[in-house]
Design a protein around this motif. Structure first.
Motif, PDB file in Angstrom:
ATOM      1  N   GLU A 126       0.818  -1.384   0.002  1.00 12.41           N
ATOM      2  CA  GLU A 126       0.077  -0.020  -0.118  1.00 12.41           C
ATOM      3  C   GLU A 126       0.818   1.286   0.091  1.00 12.41           C
ATOM      4  OE1 GLU A 126      -3.970  -0.409   2.305  1.00 12.41           O
ATOM      5  OE2 GLU A 126      -2.290  -1.225   3.593  1.00 12.41           O
ATOM      6  N   ASP A 127       0.621   2.145  -0.887  1.00 10.94           N
ATOM      7  CA  ASP A 127       1.311   3.469  -0.912  1.00 10.94           C
ATOM      8  C   ASP A 127       2.694   3.329  -1.085  1.00 10.94           C
ATOM      9  OD1 ASP A 127      -1.230   4.951  -0.490  1.00 10.94           O
ATOM     10  OD2 ASP A 127      -1.159   4.228   1.591  1.00 10.94           O
ATOM     11  N   ASP A 146      -4.734  -2.116  -7.524  1.00 12.88           N
ATOM     12  CA  ASP A 146      -5.891  -1.510  -7.174  1.00 12.88           C
ATOM     13  C   ASP A 146      -5.771   0.102  -7.057  1.00 12.88           C
ATOM     14  OD1 ASP A 146      -8.424  -0.494  -6.605  1.00 12.88           O
ATOM     15  OD2 ASP A 146      -8.785  -2.041  -4.807  1.00 12.88           O
ATOM     16  N   ARG A 147      -6.308   0.659  -7.925  1.00 16.31           N
ATOM     17  CA  ARG A 147      -5.988   2.249  -7.795  1.00 16.31           C
ATOM     18  C   ARG A 147      -4.479   2.520  -7.999  1.00 16.31           C
ATOM     19  NH1 ARG A 147     -10.075   2.668  -2.932  1.00 16.31           N
ATOM     20  NH2 ARG A 147      -9.852   0.461  -2.977  1.00 16.31           N
ATOM     21  N   CYS A 148      -3.889   1.872  -8.675  1.00 13.61           N
ATOM     22  CA  CYS A 148      -2.396   2.223  -8.888  1.00 13.61           C
ATOM     23  C   CYS A 148      -1.863   2.933 -10.314  1.00 13.61           C
ATOM     24  CB  CYS A 148      -1.547   0.724  -9.010  1.00 13.61           C
ATOM     25  SG  CYS A 148      -1.827  -0.054  -7.765  1.00 13.61           S
ATOM     26  N   ARG A 149      -0.925   3.600 -10.027  1.00 14.94           N
ATOM     27  CA  ARG A 149      -0.298   4.154 -11.191  1.00 14.94           C
ATOM     28  C   ARG A 149       0.732   3.747 -11.915  1.00 14.94           C
ATOM     29  NH1 ARG A 149      -0.207   9.991 -13.246  1.00 14.94           N
ATOM     30  NH2 ARG A 149       1.798  10.263 -14.156  1.00 14.94           N
ATOM     31  N   LYS A 190      -2.003  -1.644  -3.643  1.00 15.78           N
ATOM     32  CA  LYS A 190      -3.230  -0.486  -3.501  1.00 15.78           C
ATOM     33  C   LYS A 190      -2.432   0.804  -3.504  1.00 15.78           C
ATOM     34  CE  LYS A 190      -6.753   1.226  -0.460  1.00 15.78           C
ATOM     35  NZ  LYS A 190      -7.433   0.842   0.559  1.00 15.78           N
ATOM     36  N   ASN A 191      -2.940   1.678  -4.323  1.00 13.56           N
ATOM     37  CA  ASN A 191      -2.498   3.170  -4.333  1.00 13.56           C
ATOM     38  C   ASN A 191      -0.892   3.130  -4.555  1.00 13.56           C
ATOM     39  OD1 ASN A 191      -5.004   4.259  -3.842  1.00 13.56           O
ATOM     40  ND2 ASN A 191      -4.661   3.994  -1.741  1.00 13.56           N
ATOM     41  N   CYS A 192      -0.419   2.240  -5.408  1.00 16.71           N
ATOM     42  CA  CYS A 192       1.118   2.031  -5.560  1.00 16.71           C
ATOM     43  C   CYS A 192       1.457   2.619  -6.904  1.00 16.71           C
ATOM     44  CB  CYS A 192       1.638   0.596  -5.641  1.00 16.71           C
ATOM     45  SG  CYS A 192       1.348  -0.114  -4.147  1.00 16.71           S
ATOM     46  N   THR A 193       2.579   3.057  -7.083  1.00 15.54           N
ATOM     47  CA  THR A 193       3.137   3.575  -8.275  1.00 15.54           C
ATOM     48  C   THR A 193       4.244   2.684  -8.928  1.00 15.54           C
ATOM     49  OG1 THR A 193       2.810   5.831  -8.006  1.00 15.54           O
ATOM     50  CG2 THR A 193       4.459   5.634  -9.678  1.00 15.54           C
ATOM     51  N   CYS A 236      -7.069   1.696 -12.355  1.00 20.45           N
ATOM     52  CA  CYS A 236      -5.784   2.176 -12.474  1.00 20.45           C
ATOM     53  C   CYS A 236      -5.400   3.291 -13.546  1.00 20.45           C
ATOM     54  CB  CYS A 236      -4.916   1.075 -12.806  1.00 20.45           C
ATOM     55  SG  CYS A 236      -4.585  -0.174 -11.394  1.00 20.45           S
TER      56      CYS A 236
END
Length: 600
Positions: A409-410, A472-475, A452-455, A505
């Motif tokens: 995460e992050d 999930d919701r990654c860049r 999750k929420n990773c780049t 994403c």
């Protein structure tokens, strides 16, 4: 702490061929089974019907669906006080070779309910009969190298941990072990004394446990048994797993009994909730390159855990640049940074770098961070490999993610070619010594991974491997490089497994317009799906590349749904676009993985 492998009792899925039944349990997310041929294969009426051909079909189904036979069930009465006991023992003995051929973890049975015994039979007499049956069986089991598992049940001849210990001590066989059914040791009279039961089980039999059964039960006002959902059960699973987590076994199958296939996803999530300790119960080690913490490097902090690898631990990294290559093989650990962009693990090792005694390092020895073991959680930091462009440095991993369960995460993952490897490896390399590294000669074990929420940044195949992984919701940042073309993914998904899912994403990097492919198949059964993602103009119209083999277009499971942005298209070179049925299946998989990791 053991690695717990979640499984199901096969005959709860009805009757059919091994391939049909294994496909069902695999699709529902189970990785192991208890197989009782007489209960689930229609052609098997007696043990004589378990033919070599049927065993061969079962082995093929195991391989095709990546399912382990944890227990070969026999359901024979080895302690019955009548003339059938000798035939029962002979039937059990006849299946020892089958157990060996299947590579099953054990061949198991219960030990006869006292209610089935002729009037006047005492429990001590029944235990003596059990020992006589085992005396017929165990020499052959020892000769074949097969483990025999016996299961204590409160209403049976072997009714307690102490009674089970007595049987094991009497037989003195290294091949006699225990199947631990938590609920079968609980009744209306001792339901409030489960802590003592789990303590006795751990002290007397802990190291003898080869499989765990998991089911729901409660009791009516008269003390009668009620079969329930797991959520409604009176069994103290938390207490039992507090004991199981302390055991030294490398792996333990945990098998759902009385499974309802429609509830498989919620049951699996419920079961796995007991596999790991809560964060409140774990120690924290502070890492600070400046010297104010417990250790200056993560590598040193990990080394300090070498004598307690099963103890859950949290590594808290103060901000700084940590030039090191931590290699972690622990049961349950968290790595958490102080600041996402200012807490950096970094190295500069490329696959083309020299390796002592060999021509090169290779892909799978190049990682900055190796995540092995049971459960790995990484939060709020950056991991990078600065080896440089793959045209010069070769493949260069930022992370080798091999733990049974990986949650990030992050997190920023920066590299070029092969930034993130999501284990397992394919079964066989395409070039000699191509898998040189820590898992070259080990079994290919399934992993489940959630980002999750990773780049994630790279250029060629920079997310690759055989995991069941959700992003999930990654860049996703395709990065310009010398040869121009970028491939985001290169899955090597085993047949029948879910593969990669990218959901909500964004693809936006520094590559040229039309130079980026969503993926290409590293192996024929590769699976990758993009759901409700925003695609920049970097993504080319074809979308997918077949890796110079048109046959891959027939087998790769590629698709997308709800893509937006200038890189979206109504049709790709191959793979599906906006298929409602496929999208719904992916949403179901997403829900299962989110539930398993306890995230919204």
């Amino acid at each position: 702490m053991p690695k717990f492998i979640v499984g199901a009792r096969l005959h709860d899925y009805g009757k059919g061929t091994p391939d049909e039944l294994f496909a069902k349990v695999s699709a529902d997310g189970f990785a192991a089974v208890q197989l009782a041929y007489k209960k689930c294969v229609p052609t098997v009426k007696s043990y004589a019907d378990v033919t070599d051909a049927l065993v061969a079909d079962t082995i093929a189904a195991e391989k095709a669906h990546s399912i382990q036979v944890a227990v070969l069930g026999t359901y024979v009465e080895l302690a019955i006080n009548d003339e059938s006991r000798l035939q029962n023992a002979a039937d059990f003995k006849s299946q020892l070779a089958v157990c060996k051929a299947l590579g099953a973890g054990c061949i198991g049975t219960e030990t006869t309910a006292m209610s089935k015994q002729p009037a006047g039979t005492t429990r001590e007499e029944a235990q003596e009969l059990l020992c006589r049956s085992l005396a017929e069986i165990l020499p052959t089991a020892e000769e074949l190298g097969v483990t025999v598992g016996i299961e204590p049940v409160t209403l049976h001849s072997m009714n307690s941990p102490a009674a089970t210990r007595h049987i094991l001590d009497t037989m003195r066989s290294p091949n006699l072990k225990v199947i631990f059914d938590m609920s079968n040791l609980v009744n209306a009279e001792n339901v409030h004394d489960q802590a003592r039961i789990w303590n006795d089980m751990g002290e007397l039999l802990g190291e003898e446990i080869v499989a765990v059964h998991f089911k729901g039960q409660a009791f009516d006002a008269e003390g009668g048994l009620l079969h329930t959902s797991l959520e409604e059960s009176r069994t103290d699973y938390a207490g039992a797993f507090a004991m199981l987590r302390q055991l030294p076994q490398a792996t333990l199958p945990v098998l759902r009994e009385e499974a309802v296939p429609a509830r498989a996803a919620s049951d699996i999530a419920f079961m796995k909730g007991f596999f790991f300790m809560t964060d409140i119960q774990r120690k924290t080690l502070v890492v600070d390159e400046g010297g104010t913490g417990d250790y200056r490097t993560l590598t040193d902090a990990v080394a300090a855990c070498a004598d307690t690898p099963n103890e859950p631990v949290r590594f808290y990294l103060k901000h700084g640049i940590y030039e090191e290559r931590p290699f972690i093989e622990l049961a349950d650990y968290i790595i958490e940074g102080e600041y996402r962009n200012a807490t950096v693990l970094t190295a500069s090792v490329g696959g083309r770098d020299p390796w002592p005694g060999e021509s090169k390092t290779g892909t799978f020895r190049s990682e900055t961070l190796f995540l092995g073991g049971g459960r790995a959680v990484v939060r709020n930091l950056t991991v990078q490999n600065n080896a440089g462009d793959g045209a010069k440095a070769g493949q260069a991993l930022a992370v080798y993610a091999d733990a049974s369960r990986v949650l990030m995460e992050d997190v920023n993952l920066y590299g070029n070619q092969d930034t993130l490897f999501t284990a397992p490896l394919p079964l066989k390399e395409r070039e000699e010594h191509g898998f040189r590294g820590p898992r070259e000669n080990t079994p290919r074990l399934d992993t489940v991974q959630y980002y999750k929420n990773c780049t994630i940044r790279g250029n060629i195949d920079f997310i690759f491997g055989g995991a069941n992984a959700v992003f999930d919701r990654c860049r996703i940042e395709p990065w310009h490089h010398a040869t121009g073309t970028c491939y985001i993914t290169a899955p090597s998904t085993p047949a029948g497994k879910p593969g990669y899912l990218f959901v909500n994403c964004t693809v936006q990097g520094s590559a040229a317009p039309g130079s980026v492919y969503l993926g290409r198949p590293w192996r024929a059964d590769a699976a990758c799906y993009w759901l409700d993602c925003v695609l920049s103009d970097e993504v080319c119209t074809d979308g997918w590349d077949n890796w110079r083999d048109p046959e891959n277009e027939k087998t790769a499971r590629f698709g997308e749904y709800g893509s937006t942005g200038p890189g979206s298209a109504a049709q790709r070179a191959f793979g599906s676009v906006d298929n409602d049925t496929e999208a719904n299946a992916q949403r179901e998989m997403l829900a299962r993985v989110r539930a398993e990791f306890g995230v919204e």
